[in-house]
Design an enzyme around this catalytic site. Sequence first.
Site, PDB file in Angstrom:
ATOM      1  N   ARG A   1       0.822  -1.229   0.000  1.00  0.00           N
ATOM      2  CA  ARG A   1       0.000   0.000   0.000  1.00  0.00           C
ATOM      3  C   ARG A   1       0.853   1.276   0.000  1.00  0.00           C
ATOM      4  O   ARG A   1       0.474   2.289   0.601  1.00  0.00           O
ATOM      5  CB  ARG A   1      -0.921   0.044   1.225  1.00  0.00           C
ATOM      6  CG  ARG A   1      -2.048  -0.958   1.201  1.00  0.00           C
ATOM      7  CD  ARG A   1      -3.055  -0.607   0.106  1.00  0.00           C
ATOM      8  NE  ARG A   1      -4.274  -1.371   0.256  1.00  0.00           N
ATOM      9  CZ  ARG A   1      -4.437  -2.617  -0.179  1.00  0.00           C
ATOM     10  NH1 ARG A   1      -3.461  -3.231  -0.808  1.00  0.00           N
ATOM     11  NH2 ARG A   1      -5.593  -3.227  -0.005  1.00  0.00           N
TER      12      ARG A   1
ATOM     13  N   SER B   1     -10.735  -0.056   2.821  1.00  0.00           N
ATOM     14  CA  SER B   1      -9.974  -0.190   4.074  1.00  0.00           C
ATOM     15  C   SER B   1      -9.531   1.183   4.560  1.00  0.00           C
ATOM     16  O   SER B   1      -8.890   1.920   3.818  1.00  0.00           O
ATOM     17  CB  SER B   1      -8.713  -1.014   3.849  1.00  0.00           C
ATOM     18  OG  SER B   1      -9.042  -2.280   3.366  1.00  0.00           O
TER      19      SER B   1
ATOM     20  N   GLU C   1      -4.978   4.653   5.841  1.00  0.00           N
ATOM     21  CA  GLU C   1      -4.648   4.330   4.452  1.00  0.00           C
ATOM     22  C   GLU C   1      -4.971   5.478   3.474  1.00  0.00           C
ATOM     23  O   GLU C   1      -4.132   5.823   2.653  1.00  0.00           O
ATOM     24  CB  GLU C   1      -5.384   3.029   4.070  1.00  0.00           C
ATOM     25  CG  GLU C   1      -4.631   2.187   3.069  1.00  0.00           C
ATOM     26  CD  GLU C   1      -4.722   2.774   1.703  1.00  0.00           C
ATOM     27  OE1 GLU C   1      -3.670   2.999   1.088  1.00  0.00           O
ATOM     28  OE2 GLU C   1      -5.835   3.035   1.229  1.00  0.00           O
TER      29      GLU C   1
HETATM   30  N1  EPU Z   1     -11.062  -9.925   9.979  1.00  0.00           N
HETATM   31  C1  EPU Z   1     -11.663  -9.716  11.192  1.00  0.00           C
HETATM   32  N2  EPU Z   1     -12.800  -8.967  11.221  1.00  0.00           N
HETATM   33  C2  EPU Z   1     -13.356  -8.427  10.111  1.00  0.00           C
HETATM   34  C3  EPU Z   1     -12.744  -8.675   8.859  1.00  0.00           C
HETATM   35  C4  EPU Z   1     -11.579  -9.411   8.818  1.00  0.00           C
HETATM   36  O1  EPU Z   1     -11.219 -10.182  12.229  1.00  0.00           O
HETATM   37  O2  EPU Z   1     -14.364  -7.733  10.234  1.00  0.00           O
HETATM   38  C5  EPU Z   1      -9.781 -10.686   9.967  1.00  0.00           C
HETATM   39  C6  EPU Z   1      -9.976 -12.165   9.717  1.00  0.00           C
HETATM   40  O3  EPU Z   1      -9.013 -12.848  10.462  1.00  0.00           O
HETATM   41  C7  EPU Z   1      -9.650 -12.301   8.236  1.00  0.00           C
HETATM   42  C8  EPU Z   1      -8.558 -11.268   8.069  1.00  0.00           C
HETATM   43  O4  EPU Z   1      -8.951 -10.196   8.940  1.00  0.00           O
HETATM   44  O5  EPU Z   1      -9.208 -13.567   7.919  1.00  0.00           O
HETATM   45  C9  EPU Z   1      -8.384 -10.772   6.665  1.00  0.00           C
HETATM   46  O6  EPU Z   1      -9.634 -10.220   6.214  1.00  0.00           O
HETATM   47  P1  EPU Z   1      -9.865  -9.850   4.683  1.00  0.00           P
HETATM   48  O7  EPU Z   1      -9.564 -11.025   3.822  1.00  0.00           O
HETATM   49  O8  EPU Z   1     -11.204  -9.228   4.560  1.00  0.00           O
HETATM   50  O9  EPU Z   1      -8.725  -8.808   4.370  1.00  0.00           O
HETATM   51  P2  EPU Z   1      -8.232  -7.494   5.114  1.00  0.00           P
HETATM   52  O10 EPU Z   1      -6.851  -7.725   5.605  1.00  0.00           O
HETATM   53  O11 EPU Z   1      -9.224  -6.987   6.086  1.00  0.00           O
HETATM   54  C10 EPU Z   1      -7.114  -6.613   2.919  1.00  0.00           C
HETATM   55  C11 EPU Z   1      -7.089  -5.366   2.102  1.00  0.00           C
HETATM   56  C12 EPU Z   1      -8.385  -5.219   1.324  1.00  0.00           C
HETATM   57  C13 EPU Z   1      -8.514  -6.422   0.394  1.00  0.00           C
HETATM   58  C14 EPU Z   1      -8.499  -7.702   1.248  1.00  0.00           C
HETATM   59  C15 EPU Z   1      -8.480  -8.953   0.404  1.00  0.00           C
HETATM   60  C16 EPU Z   1      -5.669  -3.827   3.315  1.00  0.00           C
HETATM   61  C17 EPU Z   1      -5.575  -2.558   4.109  1.00  0.00           C
HETATM   62  N3  EPU Z   1      -6.892  -4.199   2.957  1.00  0.00           N
HETATM   63  O12 EPU Z   1      -8.182  -6.472   3.865  1.00  0.00           O
HETATM   64  O13 EPU Z   1      -8.279  -4.067   0.522  1.00  0.00           O
HETATM   65  O14 EPU Z   1      -9.714  -6.363  -0.365  1.00  0.00           O
HETATM   66  O15 EPU Z   1      -7.296  -7.736   2.057  1.00  0.00           O
HETATM   67  O16 EPU Z   1      -7.227  -9.094  -0.179  1.00  0.00           O
HETATM   68  O17 EPU Z   1      -4.642  -4.428   3.038  1.00  0.00           O
HETATM   69  C18 EPU Z   1      -8.836  -1.741   0.378  1.00  0.00           C
HETATM   70  O18 EPU Z   1      -7.636  -1.515   0.367  1.00  0.00           O
HETATM   71  O19 EPU Z   1      -9.689  -0.819   0.334  1.00  0.00           O
HETATM   72  C19 EPU Z   1      -9.305  -3.110   0.511  1.00  0.00           C
HETATM   73  C20 EPU Z   1     -10.599  -3.418   0.639  1.00  0.00           C
END
Ligand code: EPU
Length: 346
Positions: free
Chosen positions: A172, A243, A338
């Site tokens: 990012r 995010s 972000e």
């Molecule tokens: N999780 C929680 N609570 C929640 C959501 C997620 O505990 O409400 C935990 C779970 O353990 C889950 C982990 O977070 O397994 C990862 O969740 P998710 O796959 O939704 O990914 P994220 O880390 O929350 C990142 C990116 C997203 C991208 C997703 C999928 C960043 C800042 N965000 O989110 O990017 O879509 O991975 O690859 O790295 C964006 O940048 O706007 C965005 C949506």
Amino acid sequence: MINAGCKGLRIQQSIDLKPYNSLAISVYAEYFCVVEQIDQLKAALAFAQDNNLEVTPIGGGSNLVLVADISGLVVHIKLRGVSSEPVSPDQVDIYFAAGENWHEMVRLCLSNGWYGIENLALIPGYMGAAPIQNIGAYGVELCDVLQSVEVIELNSGQIKTLSAADCQFGYRTSLFKQSAKDQYIITSVCLRLCTVPRVNIEYPSLKASINCSVPTPEDVFRAVCRIRSDKLPDPDTLPNVGSFFKNPVISSELADRLSRENPDLPLYRYQETRYKVPAAWLIERCGFKGCRRENVGIHINQALVLVNYSGSGAEVLALADEISSEVRQKYAIDLEIEPRVYGKLC
Ligand code: EPU
């Protein structure tokens, strides 16, 4: 309305930016114009220089927090156009103008048999903003396919081409958020894509949602669209910037201590000795998932997404501060915002 001496370029004064940012925050631009061609962009920059105005470029506005009125000239980049150039039997370079809509381009690539960005489906925003934060999702980052970007240097008005290495991509982040912040406007992006179908379904939630044995890029595209629409709010109906925080990277010492205290803490190895922690997990554990503070809140399905019901940039940042303090107190981790914050709070 000011005629800036270039066909089709209209410079307006005191324009509400609410329609131009996905948090739907109402602040005013002192001067505002839309540029659809390079000549208009050059004329807009010349106008700004002649009148000693700071330039703020905006694309789709899906990664901005507007906190106060913006002085100077806000330039809405709507440069359009796509062209392709084969580079080998199975690779093609696609040049996208910065004002093309990212998701429409993912769809266009898929329909032309240009593969590699289907995991990045449904990301809001324009092409020109994608390299700035090195957009990433479901196991693919823009830097995996980016070949070069064309920029216009604000000081000199010169057009330059930067290679992927020049862009200094990281998680990012890029040159455009670091040492060259505010130095360039990205005018076009070249991606090197594959003409032979190849899929990446390593990301656990993506793999889990695909139920055929030999998935095609179209299957991946559909699965990503499904996952995103299930848990991420559509900015057109519930304003947000995706995010709101980056996933923090922590030392192995802190990771060891936190996982002893919280055995279910998800940790992903990052580089040699560090770990990435899902900010969403930390925020959820601090009790903020689905919370509401008057006009702003945290989305009920994804704790990383701050939503704006009808609040101001200041209210958005106040909730972000409240969350960061709680996470710091409970887990000794600093969250980093972000999106880009524009305007100063008085
Ligand atoms: N999780 C929680 N609570 C929640 C959501 C997620 O505990 O409400 C935990 C779970 O353990 C889950 C982990 O977070 O397994 C990862 O969740 P998710 O796959 O939704 O990914 P994220 O880390 O929350 C990142 C990116 C997203 C991208 C997703 C999928 C960043 C800042 N965000 O989110 O990017 O879509 O991975 O690859 O790295 C964006 O940048 O706007 C965005 C949506």
